[in-house]
Design an enzyme around this catalytic site. Structure first.
Site, PDB file in Angstrom:
ATOM      1  N   ASP A   7      -6.470  22.572   0.150  1.00  0.00           N
ATOM      2  CA  ASP A   7      -6.240  23.995  -0.118  1.00  0.00           C
ATOM      3  C   ASP A   7      -6.449  24.220  -1.616  1.00  0.00           C
ATOM      4  OD1 ASP A   7      -3.928  23.075  -1.349  1.00  0.00           O
ATOM      5  OD2 ASP A   7      -2.550  24.315  -0.182  1.00  0.00           O
ATOM      6  N   CYS A  65      -3.068  18.886  -0.338  1.00  0.00           N
ATOM      7  CA  CYS A  65      -2.488  20.188  -0.680  1.00  0.00           C
ATOM      8  C   CYS A  65      -1.493  19.944  -1.821  1.00  0.00           C
ATOM      9  CB  CYS A  65      -1.861  20.885   0.541  1.00  0.00           C
ATOM     10  SG  CYS A  65      -0.373  20.146   1.216  1.00  0.00           S
ATOM     11  N   THR A  67       1.850  19.458  -1.922  1.00  0.00           N
ATOM     12  CA  THR A  67       2.750  18.325  -1.641  1.00  0.00           C
ATOM     13  C   THR A  67       2.120  17.294  -0.727  1.00  0.00           C
ATOM     14  OG1 THR A  67       3.630  19.478   0.279  1.00  0.00           O
ATOM     15  CG2 THR A  67       4.823  19.766  -1.821  1.00  0.00           C
ATOM     16  N   HIS A  98      -0.479  -1.032   9.737  1.00  0.00           N
ATOM     17  CA  HIS A  98       0.491  -0.916  10.835  1.00  0.00           C
ATOM     18  C   HIS A  98       0.289   0.322  11.702  1.00  0.00           C
ATOM     19  CE1 HIS A  98       3.872  -3.800   9.263  1.00  0.00           C
ATOM     20  NE2 HIS A  98       2.656  -4.299   9.100  1.00  0.00           N
ATOM     21  N   HIS A 133       1.153  -4.149  16.562  1.00  0.00           N
ATOM     22  CA  HIS A 133       1.029  -2.788  16.031  1.00  0.00           C
ATOM     23  C   HIS A 133       0.227  -1.897  16.970  1.00  0.00           C
ATOM     24  CE1 HIS A 133       2.859  -4.409  12.496  1.00  0.00           C
ATOM     25  NE2 HIS A 133       1.887  -5.295  12.371  1.00  0.00           N
TER      26      HIS A 133
END
Ligand code: RB5
Length: 148
Positions: A7, A65, A67, A98, A133
């Site tokens: 963004d 973005c 955060t 993992h 995994h």
């Protein structure tokens, strides 16, 4: 090929990441946004990269973005996407080894450029370990199937 998007808040870091990928000869497609001036909605860009990876038009994705939270939530709404928000190189490595993450999410307002580029390198160079995994990662698909 990688799909990459951000963004407005992630635009400047996205440019740094693309420059870094250019220097390493890693090919990518930039799905937007294309400047930091115009405010845009991060779910649109998470969805774009999520669909590109889920449809296998692109092998992996990088989304950015402010955060990294909102855009990763959006990408993870696309079935088949395993987007991992990473703030250090350990998380980056583990998300591949993992969790078989197929999309890397970064927060441009959370980490600096140097760390972000190290995270990108670590993430791209790590591989899924499979075995126990795989049993766990396969359960992501089972969960998705419960909501079809
Ligand atoms: C944009 O202001 C900001 O909300 C967005 O970049 C992101 O941090 C959302 O999770």
């Amino acid at each position: 090929m990688l799909a990459i998007a951000s963004d407005h808040a992630g635009y400047v870091l996205k440019c740094e990441v693309m420059k870094h990928l250019d220097e390493k000869g890693i090919s990518y497609e930039d799905l937007g946004t294309y400047d930091s001036e115009k405010s845009v909605d991060y779910p649109d860009y998470g969805q774009l990269v999520g669909e590109a990876v889920a449809n296998s038009t692109h092998e992996h994705g990088i989304i950015i973005c402010g955060t990294g939270i909102g855009i990763s939530i959006a990408a993870n709404k696309v079935p088949g996407v395993r987007a991992a928000l990473c703030t250090d190189t350990y998380m980056a490595r583990m998300s591949r080894e993992h969790n078989d993450a197929n999309v890397l999410a970064l927060g441009a307002r959370v980490i600096g450029t140097g760390l972000a580029l190290d995270i990108v390198d670590t993430w791209l160079n790590a591989s899924f370990l499979g075995a126990r995994h795989k049993i766990r990662v396969d359960k992501f698909k089972s969960i998705e199937n419960n909501y079809k």
